[in-house]
Enzyme design. Structure first.
Site, short mmCIF file in Angstrom:
data_model
loop_
_atom_site.label_atom_id
_atom_site.label_comp_id
_atom_site.label_asym_id
_atom_site.label_seq_id
_atom_site.Cartn_x
_atom_site.Cartn_y
_atom_site.Cartn_z
N ASN A 185 40.24 33.75 34.00
CA ASN A 185 40.50 32.31 33.13
C ASN A 185 38.90 31.57 32.78
OD1 ASN A 185 43.46 32.95 34.06
ND2 ASN A 185 42.76 31.30 35.43
N GLY A 186 38.47 31.76 32.96
CA GLY A 186 37.11 31.25 32.13
C GLY A 186 36.13 32.10 31.18
N ARG A 211 44.18 42.65 40.84
CA ARG A 211 43.39 42.18 40.67
C ARG A 211 42.54 42.46 39.10
NH1 ARG A 211 38.45 39.90 43.43
NH2 ARG A 211 37.60 38.20 41.98
N THR A 251 39.46 28.48 49.19
CA THR A 251 38.25 27.84 50.12
C THR A 251 37.15 27.91 49.54
OG1 THR A 251 38.37 29.77 51.84
CG2 THR A 251 39.90 27.81 52.31
N ARG A 311 36.15 26.79 30.01
CA ARG A 311 36.79 26.92 31.04
C ARG A 311 38.09 26.61 31.20
NH1 ARG A 311 33.91 30.72 34.57
NH2 ARG A 311 35.47 29.52 35.87
N LEU A 314 63.78 35.46 43.44
CA LEU A 314 62.23 35.34 43.64
C LEU A 314 61.81 34.51 44.85
CD1 LEU A 314 59.51 37.24 42.54
CD2 LEU A 314 59.85 34.90 41.31
N GLU A 344 48.43 49.81 48.30
CA GLU A 344 48.24 50.00 47.12
C GLU A 344 47.44 48.57 46.56
OE1 GLU A 344 47.91 53.64 46.30
OE2 GLU A 344 48.96 53.58 48.34
N HIS A 383 42.20 28.14 32.22
CA HIS A 383 42.81 27.71 33.67
C HIS A 383 45.12 26.75 32.87
CE1 HIS A 383 39.97 29.11 35.80
NE2 HIS A 383 38.93 27.41 35.89
N ARG A 412 33.17 25.37 42.82
CA ARG A 412 33.10 24.65 41.63
C ARG A 412 32.88 23.37 40.89
NH1 ARG A 412 36.65 29.31 38.48
NH2 ARG A 412 36.41 30.93 39.77
N ASP A 444 42.80 36.77 37.90
CA ASP A 444 41.21 36.11 37.51
C ASP A 444 40.31 36.54 36.18
OD1 ASP A 444 38.57 35.94 38.43
OD2 ASP A 444 37.82 38.12 39.12
N SER A 481 38.10 38.92 47.90
CA SER A 481 37.97 37.61 48.49
C SER A 481 38.22 37.09 48.77
CB SER A 481 37.82 36.86 46.43
OG SER A 481 37.15 37.98 45.60
C1 FPP Z 1 40.60 32.28 38.18
O1 FPP Z 1 39.75 31.86 36.91
C2 FPP Z 1 40.97 30.81 37.78
C3 FPP Z 1 41.45 30.49 38.97
C4 FPP Z 1 41.22 31.60 40.70
C5 FPP Z 1 41.76 29.28 38.97
C6 FPP Z 1 43.34 28.69 39.58
C7 FPP Z 1 44.22 28.92 38.47
C8 FPP Z 1 44.65 28.38 37.54
C9 FPP Z 1 44.81 27.24 37.92
C10 FPP Z 1 46.02 29.63 37.47
C11 FPP Z 1 47.64 28.97 37.67
C12 FPP Z 1 47.89 29.50 38.84
C13 FPP Z 1 49.06 29.10 39.01
C14 FPP Z 1 49.41 30.07 40.10
C15 FPP Z 1 49.82 27.70 38.95
P1 FPP Z 1 38.02 32.18 36.74
O2 FPP Z 1 38.19 31.10 36.59
O3 FPP Z 1 37.73 32.74 38.73
O4 FPP Z 1 37.35 33.14 35.58
P2 FPP Z 1 36.57 34.07 35.85
O5 FPP Z 1 36.20 34.89 36.84
O6 FPP Z 1 36.15 34.63 34.25
O7 FPP Z 1 35.59 32.28 35.77
#
Ligand code: FPP
Length: 240
Positions: A15-16, A181, A59, A26, A124, A200, A30, A64, A13, A189
């Site tokens: 990325n944005g 997380r 899901t 954003r 892995l 844990e 990603h 978005r 979580d 979520s």
């Molecule tokens: C989480 O940040 C991002 C996601 C759930 C989107 C998809 C993830 C990726 C593109 C990473 C790649 C993963 C793999 C396994 C190849 P968010 O956008 O919810 O961030 P925010 O909470 O800051 O908005």
């Protein structure tokens, strides 16, 4: 001695927010988030973790904006395409869980080929959840189980926790020992609700694109320091 979890589930979580804090769009977050996956997989394996399960797209994530959904889907598609090479190089088995019927056919075929081609690799075991929701997974599993009962393939008396687990997308995976997380939120979520019953939990403020080997090690150290006994006496008993 460091007690290393066998299976770590990660809700990646932030990325944005990470991108925004750098004045970037954003989708840049990603892209960098996707780039971070390989390094974390390698660090995890080197530490002794055998199963890693990432929540890549839920899901609920379809709600978005279309442009963001498209960008994430194309990142996941290209990550998984590239994964053919990475899997071979790192002896890594790759699986995808979730309701894949909503993905386009080409994407689904690529996933099938990747799962097939990597199934004998015994390093892995990487699992990626795409269009995944735990409640949806359980409902799909229950429908399948009910059909088997109606068709006489399963007796109601034979339904047990183990049997139900075998109808889930994660049927062949052990339950996670540790859930991580990133980025400060403290909720599940709709992720692996059944499978995380005894796991844990570790929450960190670090956003996913900044979560590297050092942060993973900190999570494992926190896990290792915990007293993992469910329902037994805290001062004695086995690590169950
Ligand atoms: C989480 O940040 C991002 C996601 C759930 C989107 C998809 C993830 C990726 C593109 C990473 C790649 C993963 C793999 C396994 C190849 P968010 O956008 O919810 O961030 P925010 O909470 O800051 O908005």
């Amino acid at each position: 001695m460091l007690k290393v979890p066998n299976h770590v589930a990660i809700i990646l979580d932030g990325n944005g927010r990470w991108a925004k804090s750098k004045g970037m769009p954003r989708n840049y977050g990603h892209t960098m988030g996707a780039k971070n996956v390989e390094g974390v997989c390698r660090a995890a394996y080197d530490m002794g973790i055998r199963y890693l399960t990432f929540y890549a797209f839920s899901t609920e994530n379809w709600s978005r904006p279309d442009s963001e959904v498209e960008a994430i889907m194309s990142l996941l598609e290209s990550y998984l395409k590239n994964c053919q090479k990475i899997a071979k190089k790192n002896n890594m088995r790759v699986r995808v869980i979730g309701d894949l019927s909503r993905l386009d056919e080409k994407f689904r075929n690529n996933i099938k080929a990747l799962e097939e081609n990597s199934k004998t690799y015994d390093g892995l075991c990487l699992t990626i959840a795409i269009n995944y929701g735990s409640r949806d997974e359980m409902v799909r599993g229950m429908k399948k189980m009910t059909r088997d009962v109606l068709e006489g393939k399963l007796e109601v008396e034979d339904i047990s926790e183990e049997k139900f687990s075998s109808y889930l997308d994660t049927a062949e995976l052990p339950d996670p020992d540790l859930l991580i997380r990133t980025s400060g939120e403290m909720r599940l979520s709709n992720y692996l609700l059944w499978q995380l019953a005894y796991s844990e939990f570790y929450f960190t403020d670090t956003p996913w694109p900044d979560f590297h080997e050092k942060e993973l090690r900190q999570a494992v150290e926190a896990y290792s320091a915990r007293d993992r006994r469910y329902g037994g006496l805290k001062e004695e008993g086995s690590n169950v």
